[in-house]
Design a protein around this motif. Structure first.
Motif, PDB file in Angstrom:
ATOM      1  N   SER A  29      -0.560  66.115  27.400  1.00 17.92           N
ATOM      2  CA  SER A  29      -1.008  65.327  26.260  1.00 17.92           C
ATOM      3  C   SER A  29      -2.027  66.029  25.377  1.00 17.92           C
ATOM      4  O   SER A  29      -2.369  65.523  24.315  1.00 17.92           O
ATOM      5  CB  SER A  29      -1.608  64.013  26.757  1.00 17.92           C
ATOM      6  OG  SER A  29      -2.707  64.287  27.589  1.00 17.92           O
ATOM      7  N   ASP A  77      -3.003  55.865  30.465  1.00 13.10           N
ATOM      8  CA  ASP A  77      -1.998  56.308  29.502  1.00 13.10           C
ATOM      9  C   ASP A  77      -1.524  55.143  28.645  1.00 13.10           C
ATOM     10  O   ASP A  77      -1.432  55.249  27.427  1.00 13.10           O
ATOM     11  CB  ASP A  77      -0.812  56.932  30.231  1.00 13.10           C
ATOM     12  CG  ASP A  77       0.290  57.292  29.257  1.00 13.10           C
ATOM     13  OD1 ASP A  77       0.000  58.062  28.327  1.00 13.10           O
ATOM     14  OD2 ASP A  77       1.411  56.790  29.412  1.00 13.10           O
ATOM     15  N   TYR A 188      -0.057  61.307  33.981  1.00 18.21           N
ATOM     16  CA  TYR A 188      -1.278  60.515  34.172  1.00 18.21           C
ATOM     17  C   TYR A 188      -1.282  59.852  35.541  1.00 18.21           C
ATOM     18  O   TYR A 188      -2.322  59.751  36.180  1.00 18.21           O
ATOM     19  CB  TYR A 188      -1.434  59.492  33.048  1.00 18.21           C
ATOM     20  CG  TYR A 188      -2.130  60.107  31.861  1.00 18.21           C
ATOM     21  CD1 TYR A 188      -1.455  60.991  31.036  1.00 18.21           C
ATOM     22  CD2 TYR A 188      -3.458  59.855  31.605  1.00 18.21           C
ATOM     23  CE1 TYR A 188      -2.081  61.608  29.982  1.00 18.21           C
ATOM     24  CE2 TYR A 188      -4.103  60.458  30.545  1.00 18.21           C
ATOM     25  CZ  TYR A 188      -3.410  61.326  29.740  1.00 18.21           C
ATOM     26  OH  TYR A 188      -4.048  61.939  28.709  1.00 18.21           O
TER      27      TYR A 188
END
Lengths: 286, 331
Positions: A29, A77, A188
C-alpha cells in the motif's frame, strides 16, 4: 553488562518485529501505518487476558492473540486505508491511521486500565534464570522466525510474489489482473497477525500495557528508517542496533535519556545515509 | 455585505464583554483555556493547515514555553513580561532547532520526528529535576496588576490571541499564504514557480514555535501549576485534531474547532470520560467523510441555502470607444 546487552537485544527484536510489520503493510500500500505498534499492544493485552482471566491453554491464547491482531489489521485496511487510498491524497492515511490508533489505545485504556499488568509465564522456568530467561529469547526467536518466514513467503509462494509485484509497480500489477484491493487487505491481515504474535511473545518483557503501542510505533519506525525502508534484513539489523544502543546508553548514562538517544541514532543515520543501511535509494519521477 | 461586516463586530463585542455575561468562574476559566490553546493553534495552523506539514508534537513546544515562563518568572523572579517574551523566544529557538533537520523529511518521517520531539521534551523535563522540579512539577506565577484577576487574565489572553490571529490572517491572505498552500498541494509545482520551499516552511514553523512558547506561558499561568503529566502526547494530538476538523487553509474553521472541542467534553460529562477516544473518533469521521474539514462543509451548505448570484452580463462591443481609439491611432 551482559544482562543489559541481552535485554537490549530482546527489546530490539520487538522493534525489529514492528519494523517487519511496517514493511509488510508498506509493500502493498506504500502506507506507513501509525497502528503498527498497536497491533503488538493488542497481542500482549489480549494474550494476558486470555491466559490469566480465562485460564486458556497457551496455544489457544496464542492463536487468539494472533487472530485479534489479524482482525485489527483487516479493520485498519477497511476503515483507515481503503477509502483514503482511493482518493489519493498523500497525507490523509496518516490522519486516518493516527485516529484509529488513538481510538484503539483509548478503548484499551478504558477497558483494561492504564496500569501495566503482568504477563504469565509461557514455559515453566525459574524466575532466577537470568540471561537465559524466556522473556529475553522468545522475542528474538519470534522476530527471526518471522523474517525467515517472510523471506520464504516472498520467494516461494504465489501470494508472496503478488506482494512483491504490487510493491514494484501497483499499476502494472493491476493491469496484469491482480486484485490489488484484496491483496492489500490480505497484507494487512498478515501484518496484523505478525504484530499480534510479536506482542504475545514479548508480553513478559513489556507487560500488558495500553501505552505500548505508540512507543512501539515510534521505535519500530526508527528501526525501519535506520535499517532501510522495505528491507527485512535492514529491519532486523536496525531493531537490534536500536535496542542494544539504548540499553547500553541506559547502562552507562541512566534511563532518563533513552528516547533522546534513539532519536539521535535516527537523525545520525538520516544525515549520513538517508535511505537507511540496507534501503534502496528510490528516484521519484516528477 | 452587511452581514459580513456585522458578524466580526458582534463576535468581537461578545468576546470582550465575556467576563460580564459568563455564568460562573468555571466558564471564564474555560474561555481562558480556549484562548491559550488558540494562541498555539493559530500558529500551528500555518504549519498544518496551510503548508501541510503534519506536526503532532507541538505539545513539546507548549511545555517548553510553560516551563521557561515558570522558571524565569517564578524561580528567578523576573517580571512576567520578560517571562512571556523569553518563553516566546525560547519556543521559537526550539522550533528552529526542531525544524532545521525535520522539515527536510517527507510526511510520515516529519510526523514521527515531531512525535519523538514531544516525548524527548517530557523525558528531559523529568530528568532535569533540579531545574524543572521533575515529576513533582513547578508552581507558575500569575500576571501583575491590571491582569491579576481572572477577568484581567482573560483580557490579556484576548489581546495576545487577537494580535496573533491578526498576524496569521495577514500571513494567510497575501503572498506567503498562497505560497504555503502551493507547498501543501504540490511541492514540485511550488518549487517550479520559485517559492523557496524549505525557507517558507521553516519560517512558519519558527513562528509557530514562538506562538507555542507564548501559549505555554499563558497556559501555565492559567493552570498555576505544571507537571510533566500536563503535557501528554494526547494534548498535541488534540491541537492537531482541532485544525483538521476545523478545515485546512482556513482561520475561522480551526478557531471554531478549538472552541467547540475544548468546551464540549467539559460541558457534556459522558464525553469527558471517553476523552481522547472521542477525539480519535471525530478525527476519523472527519477524514473519511469531509477531509476538507467542517469549515468547508459549512461553506458548501451556505452556498446551497443562498446561492451566490452569478451575474449574467451580455458582452457588447463598445463601438464609440473603439471608434475613438481607431481615430486616435490614425492621428
Amino acid at each position: 553488562m551482559l544482562i543489559a546487552l541481552v535485554s537490549g537485544l530482546a527489546a530490539g527484536a520487538l522493534y525489529a518485529a514492528a519494523a517487519l510489520v511496517y514493511n509488510v503493510m508498506f509493500s502493498t500500500s506504500k502506507v506507513l501505518s501509525v497502528t503498527t505498534g498497536h497491533t503488538s499492544m493488542l497481542g500482549g493485552v489480549f494474550g494476558a487476558w486470555f491466559l490469566s482471566t480465562w485460564n486458556l491453554p497457551i496455544l489457544v491464547a496464542l492463536l487468539g492473540s494472533v487472530l485479534i491482531g489479524a482482525v485489527f489489521g483487516f479493520v485498519t485496511d477497511l476503515v483507515a486505508i481503503r477509502r483514503v487510498l482511493s482518493r489519493t491524497d498523500e497525507h490523509l492515511w496518516l490522519l486516518s491511521t493516527l485516529a484509529l490508533a488513538t481510538m484503539v489505545q483509548q478503548a484499551v485504556a478504558l477497558w483494561w486500565g492504564t496500569e501495566p499488568k503482568p504477563f504469565p509465564r509461557l514455559i515453566p522456568q525459574s524466575f532466577s534464570a537470568g540471561v537465559v530467561d524466556q522473556k529475553y529469547w522468545l522475542p528474538v526467536v519470534v522476530a527471526l522466525l518471522m523474517a525467515l518466514g517472510l523471506d520464504v513467503f516472498y520467494r516461494r509462494t504465489l501470494y508472496g510474489k503478488l506482494f512483491v509485484a504490487m510493491s514494484e509497480d501497483i499499476f502494472a500489477a493491476r493491469a496484469r489482473g491482480i486484485p490489488t484491493d484484496r491483496i492489500r487487505a490480505l497484507s494487512y491481515v498478515l501484518s496484523g497477525a505478525m504484530g499480534g504474535l510479536a506482542g504475545f511473545a514479548a508480553g513478559q518483557l513489556t507487560f500488558a500495557y495500553f501505552a505500548l503501542g505508540l512507543t512501539l510505533t515510534l521505535n519500530g519506525f526508527i528501526a525501519l528508517a535506520v535499517g532501510g525502508l522495505g528491507s527485512n534484513v535492514g529491519a532486523l539489523v536496525g531493531g537490534a542496533a536500536l535496542g542494544i544502543l539504548s540499553s547500553i546508553a541506559t547502562y552507562y548514562v541512566g534511563g532518563e535519556y533513552q528516547q533522546t538517544i534513539s532519536v539521535g541514532l535516527l537523525m545520525l543515520v538520516l544525515l549520513l545515509k538517508p535511505e537507511g543501511l540496507f534501503g534502496s535509494r528510490n528516484v521519484r519521477p516528477v | 455585505m452587511h452581514m459580513k461586516r456585522a458578524v466580526p463586530v458582534v463576535v468581537g463585542a461578545a468576546l470582550i464583554t465575556l467576563p460580564w455575561w459568563a455564568r460562573d468562574m468555571y466558564q471564564l476559566h474555560l474561555a481562558q483555556l480556549i484562548g491559550a490553546y488558540w494562541v498555539l493553534i493559530a500558529g500551528l495552523n500555518l504549519v498544518v493547515g496551510f503548508s501541510g506539514q503534519l506536526s503532532v508534537g507541538h505539545v513539546g513546544l507548549l511545555a517548553i514555553g510553560a516551563y521557561a515562563f515558570a522558571i524565569i518568572t517564578g524561580t528567578q523572579g523576573l517580571h512576567p513580561a520578560v517571562g512571556v517574551a523569553c518563553a516566546g523566544g525560547i519556543g521559537a529557538l526550539c522550533g528552529l532547532l526542531l525544524g532545521l533537520p525535520s522539515l527536510r523529511l517527507p510526511g510520515f518521517y516529519f510526523a514521527m520526528a515531531t512525535l519523538a520531539f514531544a516525548l524527548i521534551v517530557s523525558e528531559i523535563i523529568l530528568a532535569q529535576g533540579a531545574l524543572t522540579g521533575g515529576g513533582v512539577g513547578l508552581p507558575v506565577p500569575g500576571f501583575p496588576a491590571p491582569f491579576d484577576t481572572p477577568q484581567g487574565t482573560y483580557w490579556l489572553i484576548l489581546i495576545v490571541g487577537g494580535l496573533i490571529t491578526w498576524l496569521t490572517w495577514n500571513v494567510a491572505r497575501f503572498m506567503w499564504g498562497r505560497g504555503l498552500i502551493a507547498i501543501r498541494d504540490s511541492v514540485v509545482t511550488a518549487e517550479a514557480v520559485g517559492i523557496p520551499v524549505f525557507r517558507a516552511k521553516l519560517t512558519v514553523f519558527v513562528f509557530s514555535g514562538l506562538t507555542a512558547g507564548v501559549a505555554g506561558a499563558l497556559f501555565g499561568s492559567i493552570q498555576s501549576y505544571v507537571t510533566p503529566d500536563t503535557f501528554i502526547f494526547e494534548l498535541g494530538l488534540f491541537f492537531f485534531v482541532c485544525i483538521v476538523i476545523g478545515g485546512r487553509g482556513s482561520i475561522v474553521g480551526p478557531f471554531i474547532g478549538t472552541a467547540v472541542l475544548t468546551a464540549l467534553p467539559e460541558l457534556v460529562a459522558p464525553l469527558a470520560k471517553l476523552g481522547n477516544f472521542f477525539y480519535g473518533l471525530l478525527l476519523l469521521v472527519v477524514v473519511l467523510v469531509v477531509p476538507e474539514g467542517i469549515g468547508r462543509l459549512i461553506e458548501v451548505l451556505l452556498e446551497r441555502i443562498r446561492p451566490r448570484k452569478i451575474g449574467s452580463t451580455a458582452i457588447e462591443p463598445d463601438l464609440e470607444r473603439l471608434a475613438a481609439a481607431i481615430r486616435r491611432g490614425r492621428a
